[in-house]
Motif scaffolding. Structure first.
Motif, short mmCIF file in Angstrom:
data_model
loop_
_atom_site.label_atom_id
_atom_site.label_comp_id
_atom_site.label_asym_id
_atom_site.label_seq_id
_atom_site.Cartn_x
_atom_site.Cartn_y
_atom_site.Cartn_z
N UNK A 118 0.81 -1.21 0.00
CA UNK A 118 0.00 0.00 0.00
C UNK A 118 0.85 1.27 0.00
N UNK A 119 2.16 1.09 0.00
CA UNK A 119 3.04 2.25 0.06
C UNK A 119 2.93 3.14 -1.18
N UNK A 120 2.49 2.58 -2.28
CA UNK A 120 2.33 3.37 -3.51
C UNK A 120 1.05 4.21 -3.49
N UNK A 121 0.19 3.98 -2.50
CA UNK A 121 -1.07 4.72 -2.39
C UNK A 121 -0.79 6.08 -1.75
N UNK A 122 -1.74 7.00 -1.89
CA UNK A 122 -1.61 8.31 -1.24
C UNK A 122 -1.74 8.14 0.27
N UNK A 124 -3.71 9.63 2.24
CA UNK A 124 -5.11 9.57 2.62
C UNK A 124 -5.67 8.17 2.38
N UNK A 125 -5.31 7.55 1.26
CA UNK A 125 -5.77 6.20 0.96
C UNK A 125 -5.21 5.20 1.97
N UNK A 126 -3.94 5.38 2.32
CA UNK A 126 -3.32 4.50 3.31
C UNK A 126 -4.00 4.65 4.68
N UNK A 127 -4.34 5.88 5.02
CA UNK A 127 -5.00 6.14 6.30
C UNK A 127 -6.37 5.47 6.35
N UNK A 128 -7.09 5.54 5.22
CA UNK A 128 -8.42 4.91 5.14
C UNK A 128 -8.32 3.39 5.25
N UNK A 129 -7.29 2.82 4.63
CA UNK A 129 -7.08 1.37 4.70
C UNK A 129 -6.77 0.95 6.14
N UNK A 130 -5.92 1.71 6.82
CA UNK A 130 -5.57 1.38 8.21
C UNK A 130 -6.78 1.54 9.14
N UNK A 131 -7.61 2.52 8.83
CA UNK A 131 -8.84 2.70 9.60
C UNK A 131 -9.75 1.50 9.43
#
Length: 229
Positions: A118-122, A124-131
């Protein structure tokens, strides 16, 4: 058993008719459970747990009362069994195929996170995934090792977690549960009649269940669950 306070039931106004044969008397408006009459039931529950585990089958440990959540999580980790310490997710057994897909999705998100996919994601996208992972952890974290329907569940409070008991009974999953005097003991295939509110009482029972599970894992014919004293 007496030292741990297993004998103290609920007040006189809260008793199930089927519990009357197991009541010794009343003290200060509190029903006193006759431990001599319920001792054999406790042992039968431990024997069943050990036998089940020795056969390579799993038992889900269920306890969502606030005061026992940490005990449930700790014990489950020590014996390597799935558990539910938060709210029982409706459909866990009734719609197991759907739940299993959610578990697989959750585990895949964890795998991808660990692999750095997921490191290639923005950000914000990474934060949403972790949430999303945190939400799934709370809902499914305790049962993510459950690849198939378990043989049984062990329930600390069959009234509070009545949905778990109901789904188990409807889907052929055996129920081992603590039954205080306000509970129908026949809700469980193996009922442990005892105080289900007292921390010392429940911790004592959890300790005996833990011993039975570990003895089952050893799978030694001569090994017996710790005797109830």
């Amino acid at each position: 058993m007496t030292k741990a306070g297993l004998q103290f039931g609920h007040k006189k106004s809260r008793v199930h008719p089927k519990m009357k044969p197991f009541i010794f008397g009343v003290r200060n408006t509190i029903f006193i459970i006759d431990l001599e009459k319920v001792k054999d039931r406790f042992q039968a529950a431990l024997d069943y747990i050990q036998k089940t585990v020795a056969e390579g089958k799993s038992i889900v440990i269920v306890g969502t009362k606030t005061q026992f959540k940490k005990n449930i999580k700790t014990m489950a980790a020590e014996v390597g069994m799935p558990y539910v310490s938060e709210r029982w997710l409706g459909g866990t057994f009734t719609n197991f195929k759907i739940i299993k897909k959610r578990i697989d999705y959750f585990k895949e998100l964890e795998r991808k996170t660990e692999a750095g996919e997921f490191e290639k994601y923005t950000k914000k996208e990474q934060a949403n995934i972790q949430k999303e992972i945190k939400v799934l952890e709370k809902k499914l974290g305790g049962i993510k090792m459950m690849d198939k329907m378990p043989e049984a569940i062990f329930v600390v409070d069959m009234q509070k977690d009545k949905l778990a008991v109901k789904e188990a009974r409807e889907n052929g999953v055996k129920v081992v549960g603590i039954a205080d005097v306000n509970i129908d003991p026949d809700l469980a295939d193996y009922s442990i009649i005892a105080n289900d509110d007292s921390v010392p009482a429940v911790v004592y029972i959890l300790g005996k269940v833990k011993e039975a599970i570990l003895a089952g894992k050893e799978a030694m014919p001569e090994t017996k669950p710790a005797e109830v004293k």
